[in-house]
Design a protein around this motif. Sequence first.
Motif, PDB file in Angstrom:
ATOM      1  N   MET A 202      53.314 109.531  14.814  1.00 26.45           N
ATOM      2  CA  MET A 202      51.967 108.990  14.755  1.00 26.45           C
ATOM      3  C   MET A 202      51.960 107.504  14.426  1.00 26.45           C
ATOM      4  O   MET A 202      51.059 106.778  14.854  1.00 26.45           O
ATOM      5  N   ALA A 203      52.965 107.031  13.692  1.00 28.32           N
ATOM      6  CA  ALA A 203      53.035 105.598  13.396  1.00 28.32           C
ATOM      7  C   ALA A 203      53.197 104.785  14.674  1.00 28.32           C
ATOM      8  O   ALA A 203      52.664 103.682  14.794  1.00 28.32           O
ATOM      9  N   CYS A 209      46.927 101.249  22.861  1.00 28.46           N
ATOM     10  CA  CYS A 209      45.525 100.881  23.120  1.00 28.46           C
ATOM     11  C   CYS A 209      44.988 101.811  24.210  1.00 28.46           C
ATOM     12  O   CYS A 209      44.607 101.371  25.300  1.00 28.46           O
ATOM     13  N   ALA A 210      45.023 103.106  23.915  1.00 30.14           N
ATOM     14  CA  ALA A 210      44.562 104.121  24.863  1.00 30.14           C
ATOM     15  C   ALA A 210      44.117 105.335  24.072  1.00 30.14           C
ATOM     16  O   ALA A 210      44.317 105.418  22.853  1.00 30.14           O
ATOM     17  N   ASP A 211      43.525 106.264  24.742  1.00 25.81           N
ATOM     18  CA  ASP A 211      43.099 107.510  24.121  1.00 25.81           C
ATOM     19  C   ASP A 211      44.329 108.402  23.948  1.00 25.81           C
ATOM     20  O   ASP A 211      44.879 108.933  24.917  1.00 25.81           O
ATOM     21  N   ILE A 212      44.766 108.574  22.698  1.00 27.21           N
ATOM     22  CA  ILE A 212      46.012 109.314  22.428  1.00 27.21           C
ATOM     23  C   ILE A 212      45.717 110.725  21.943  1.00 27.21           C
ATOM     24  O   ILE A 212      46.575 111.358  21.327  1.00 27.21           O
ATOM     25  N   ARG A 213      44.548 111.235  22.235  1.00 24.96           N
ATOM     26  CA  ARG A 213      44.201 112.568  21.729  1.00 24.96           C
ATOM     27  C   ARG A 213      45.125 113.651  22.266  1.00 24.96           C
ATOM     28  O   ARG A 213      45.388 114.644  21.570  1.00 24.96           O
ATOM     29  N   VAL A 214      45.647 113.480  23.470  1.00 26.90           N
ATOM     30  CA  VAL A 214      46.572 114.482  24.016  1.00 26.90           C
ATOM     31  C   VAL A 214      47.799 114.583  23.126  1.00 26.90           C
ATOM     32  O   VAL A 214      48.231 115.683  22.733  1.00 26.90           O
ATOM     33  N   SER A 216      48.086 113.529  20.000  1.00 21.27           N
ATOM     34  CA  SER A 216      47.698 113.952  18.649  1.00 21.27           C
ATOM     35  C   SER A 216      47.456 115.454  18.589  1.00 21.27           C
ATOM     36  O   SER A 216      47.923 116.142  17.676  1.00 21.27           O
ATOM     37  N   TYR A 217      46.741 115.981  19.582  1.00 22.65           N
ATOM     38  CA  TYR A 217      46.466 117.416  19.594  1.00 22.65           C
ATOM     39  C   TYR A 217      47.739 118.225  19.826  1.00 22.65           C
ATOM     40  O   TYR A 217      47.909 119.307  19.254  1.00 22.65           O
ATOM     41  N   TYR A 218      48.642 117.693  20.644  1.00 22.61           N
ATOM     42  CA  TYR A 218      49.892 118.416  20.854  1.00 22.61           C
ATOM     43  C   TYR A 218      50.723 118.435  19.568  1.00 22.61           C
ATOM     44  O   TYR A 218      51.363 119.444  19.256  1.00 22.61           O
ATOM     45  N   GLY A 219      50.716 117.310  18.829  1.00 22.70           N
ATOM     46  CA  GLY A 219      51.409 117.285  17.549  1.00 22.70           C
ATOM     47  C   GLY A 219      50.852 118.311  16.581  1.00 22.70           C
ATOM     48  O   GLY A 219      51.595 118.986  15.862  1.00 22.70           O
ATOM     49  N   LEU A 220      49.514 118.441  16.553  1.00 20.75           N
ATOM     50  CA  LEU A 220      48.882 119.463  15.707  1.00 20.75           C
ATOM     51  C   LEU A 220      49.290 120.859  16.160  1.00 20.75           C
ATOM     52  O   LEU A 220      49.568 121.741  15.328  1.00 20.75           O
ATOM     53  N   THR A 281      48.681 112.868   6.230  1.00 22.22           N
ATOM     54  CA  THR A 281      48.304 111.518   5.812  1.00 22.22           C
ATOM     55  C   THR A 281      48.117 110.608   7.013  1.00 22.22           C
ATOM     56  O   THR A 281      47.196 109.773   7.044  1.00 22.22           O
ATOM     57  N   HIS A 282      48.981 110.745   8.024  1.00 22.90           N
ATOM     58  CA  HIS A 282      48.856 109.914   9.226  1.00 22.90           C
ATOM     59  C   HIS A 282      47.519 110.148   9.929  1.00 22.90           C
ATOM     60  O   HIS A 282      46.983 109.235  10.567  1.00 22.90           O
ATOM     61  N   ARG A 283      46.980 111.351   9.812  1.00 23.89           N
ATOM     62  CA  ARG A 283      45.760 111.687  10.543  1.00 23.89           C
ATOM     63  C   ARG A 283      44.510 111.574   9.688  1.00 23.89           C
ATOM     64  O   ARG A 283      43.452 111.182  10.183  1.00 23.89           O
TER      65      ARG A 283
END
Length: 359
Positions: A202-203, A209-214, A216-220, A281-283
Amino acid sequence: MQETPFCLSVGHLLPYCMSDSNTTDFTNPSTFILLGIPGLEAAYVWISIPFCTMYIIAILGNFTILFIVKMETTLHGPMYYFLCMLAVTDLVLSTSTLPKTLSIFWFNSREIDFSACLTQMYFIHCFLAMESGIFVAMAFDRYVAICDPLRYSTTLTNPLVAKIGLAVLLRGGMFILPYPFLARQWPYCRTNIIHHSYCEHMAVLKLACADIRVSSYYGLFVAFLVTGLDVFCIALSYTEILRAIFRLPTKEARLKTFGTCVSHLCVILTLYIPALFSFLTHRFGHNVPLHFHILFANMFLLVPPMLNPVIYGVRTRQIRDKLLRLVTHKGMKVFSWCSGSQTEFHAELVGDIGLIPLP
């Protein structure tokens, strides 16, 4: 009008500068810059002392486990094979981060190649997933040995141990493989400065500079599926083990075996609790001081590799006796095996680390 450069100065170190145009022009930089532990630059030398000490202990301890198990044929059993898998995982996990961290502390070597950063990210998270899987395998080994000892030799055969090891390797490799591939596709047009001492998932993504939700959600998804399932299996195994312990006839035996189980569980928790803290913490932990977060994130990559050889190795009588013979150069054999079944062999083996009393 002349453009004002954007500079990052760290204590007495030379500043890292980059113009405003550079912060908006590059897309996938050739290098990233690792800051280390922002705010604690003046204490880098002092911080490096415990870091380096823990790393040396981890290297020596895990190599000792591998050497002793390889040399002593009587230790070629499922429990020790899992110990060897854990030792290899710990060696790779600690080595993937600490040499670079120490180079930041000692030599101000902050640059890391873009591909090397993604490779480091992959190895860290892949071997964390593998270590979690090995803990599950070791918990299963103890469960069978204590709760169903008569079927141990027919349940945990060498081919099954090899399949478990391969499954742990493939699971970690396949689940984490999307991490670097997804990270590589994002454009990094803000900055190439990572506020961390290593390329944490996540760091790095926070620089995109883009939508990183894919990503982030995959990490979750990976965290809750892999880690959550592993924690559930370990908790289930140790619950059955503790039930077996409390059925032991004497209080002394119960206290001894319970103490050993607690020490093993504490080592497991030193991996899961800091990893969960760093992950959340990262999120969500925007109010957590950055230096505290980074120190914590380094601890769970150093403390378990240092403690595992002690808790799982030195406290095991067979490994301890072999180590003493190597140190004192005595050739006298300090233990012998009964000529019984594999079940009797493992019952004695587990009894020596205090999980079950010998008859």
